[in-house]
Design an enzyme around this catalytic site. Structure first.
Site, PDB file in Angstrom:
ATOM      1  N   CYS A   1       0.668  -1.308  -0.154  1.00  0.00           N
ATOM      2  CA  CYS A   1       0.027  -0.079  -0.012  1.00  0.00           C
ATOM      3  C   CYS A   1       0.862   1.201   0.043  1.00  0.00           C
ATOM      4  O   CYS A   1       0.895   2.080  -0.955  1.00  0.00           O
ATOM      5  CB  CYS A   1      -0.960  -0.183   1.195  1.00  0.00           C
ATOM      6  SG  CYS A   1      -2.306  -1.148   0.956  1.00  0.00           S
ATOM      7  N   ILE A   2       1.330   1.491   1.252  1.00  0.00           N
ATOM      8  CA  ILE A   2       2.276   2.743   1.158  1.00  0.00           C
ATOM      9  C   ILE A   2       3.198   3.235   0.370  1.00  0.00           C
ATOM     10  O   ILE A   2       3.548   4.263  -0.045  1.00  0.00           O
ATOM     11  CB  ILE A   2       2.831   3.063   2.613  1.00  0.00           C
ATOM     12  CG1 ILE A   2       1.312   2.797   3.744  1.00  0.00           C
ATOM     13  CG2 ILE A   2       3.182   4.267   2.931  1.00  0.00           C
ATOM     14  CD1 ILE A   2       1.788   3.070   5.309  1.00  0.00           C
TER      15      ILE A   2
END
Length: 438
Positions: free
Chosen positions: A268-269
């Site tokens: 994600c990040i």
């Protein structure tokens, strides 16, 4: 019976495409509510494991699959899609080598669905992506079938919010954002998720829902980059960044604590912000803040490696030829997920400098390959004898395993040098000449 009636009566069937960290817990949650679920995946090993009620994710015990036996089955036969009422897409959305969105998994999945889609079905995309993907990419592919979104079938986007190994939040307790292509699409998706989610948050469009997920992760990426940059600065100023954070977080308003690390990991990040930076170029807009955060976070493994160099220099050794043990191959604590893990980059950088590198990870024990790396390694036992033979111990993931009394004492007592990127080792427990923060 219409789809709306099936959902209300909980007589609906759900097909989930992609049985990884997002799809598997989602499928179990529906099955727990007595909903018939069919999981679809091209990975035959995953399909076979599910069908014998064996979990392949460490943070999901097999008991959860056993408890939904008879309600959740898996297959690699996508023609069965026509038999389910609702289809949820949970496939990866990685970046290519140029940090551009790779929607190949989403596109391939949509093409597969278009072959079997029928009237009155609901299709929901959960894969994180740039604003407009659902309407600009998925919708046209599905409509190759001759059916029209919002008229013949329902189309929605609902971003996943899984946080593996989080003991405080589960799939059912995390609020779910949903955006539909039409009002009817929104209502269908809202009704479906309401079966398993306590709080379903509706928004005006799929684009808003897609954007909300990006904002969530960009918020974290930028704030992590901020503390990482301060970590670099405070290191030069001989100030303990963790003590600074502990002091700052005593403020009861206007501050949220974020912590530095060896780099960003997970799917994600490190990935999601670049989906927006790529899309922004279509509007002749430069997302400098996001790109700067990505640049800072990407540099952190290099800073850590330099710290290892510095630590070894204090005992008149160089990295070339030194034996280094990395603790934690996973990207974060208490999970077996190595996607984008900074530990993989650390191993490569140290080996490029001539180091002999091993790793220990209680969650990733078998020889590891994939994700751009082919380690051909397996986890080393964390025994006193093994610890003492390494010139340097590099702590990359702060698994609770390393904080357990025996393991912690062994690390403190038997290590020759420790480079700690996660603030695990207390400076009161070990000689300051052996401990280095990174």
């Amino acid at each position: 019976m219409k789809l709306s009636e099936k959902i209300v009566n909980k007589n609906v069937s759900v097909g989930i495409i992609g049985l990884g960290y997002v799809g598997l817990p989602l499928a179990i949650e529906f099955a727990n509510r007595d909903i018939n679920v069919i999981g679809f995946d091209l990975d035959i090993e995953k399909v076979d494991s599910i069908n014998v009620n064996k979990s392949y994710l460490k943070h999901i015990p097999s008991e959860r699959l056993i408890n939904v036996k008879g309600k959740f089955t898996a297959t690699s036969d996508f023609s069965i899609l026509k038999e389910v009422d609702c289809i949820i897409i949970c496939v990866p959305t990685p970046l290519n080598n140029y940090k551009e969105p790779d929607l190949s998994y989403v596109i391939h999945t949509a093409e597969m669905i278009s072959k079997y889609i029928r009237k009155d079905q609901l299709v929901v995309l959960e894969s994180t992506t740039y604003p407009g993907t659902t309407e600009e990419v998925v919708k046209p592919i599905l409509e190759i079938s001759g059916l029209k979104s919002g008229k013949d079938f329902y189309l929605a986007f609902s971003p996943e919010r899984e946080d593996p190994a989080n003991k405080h939040f589960s799939t059912s307790s995390i609020p779910k954002v949903v955006g539909g292509f039409t009002e009817g699409c929104l209502k269908a998706a809202q009704s479906l998720y309401s079966i398993i989610i306590k709080d379903v948050v509706t928004v005006s469009s799929t684009r808003v829902a897609e954007s909300s997920k990006l904002l969530e992760n960009i918020y974290r990426a930028v704030n992590i980059a901020l503390v990482n940059e301060l970590k670099l600065l405070f290191d030069r100023m001989n100030i303990d960044i963790y003590e600074v954070i502990d002091a700052a977080k005593t403020k009861p308003f206007g501050f949220q604590a974020f912590y530095p690390g060896p780099g960003l990991g997970g799917h994600c990040i490190p990935i999601d912000p670049f989906y927006l930076t790529w899309k922004a170029k279509e509007y002749d807009f430069s997302t400098r803040f996001i790109e700067l955060a990505g640049e800072i976070n990407t540099k952190m493994p290099y800073f850590v490696v330099q710290k290892v160099h510095n630590a070894l220099n204090t005992v008149k050794k160089c990295v070339n030829g030194s034996k280094i043990l990395i603790l934690g191959l996973a990207y974060k604590k208490n999970v077996d997920d190595i996607r984008e893990s900074p530990s993989l980059k650390l191993i490569k950088l140290l080996e490029d400098d001539g180091a002999i590198v091993d790793y220990n990870d209680p969650f990733v024990t078998l020889p590891t390959s994939g994700h751009g790396y082919d380690l051909k390694k397996k986890s080393i036992e964390l025994s006193p004898e093994n610890i003492s033979q390494y010139d340097c111990i590099l702590i990359s993931a702060d698994h609770d395993f390393y904080k357990e009394k025996t393991n912690y004492e062994n690390l403190v007592k038997c290590s020759n040098l420790i480079v700690d990127t996660r603030n695990i080792i207390s400076i009161t427990d070990i000689s300051t000449s052996k401990l280095f923060r990174a």
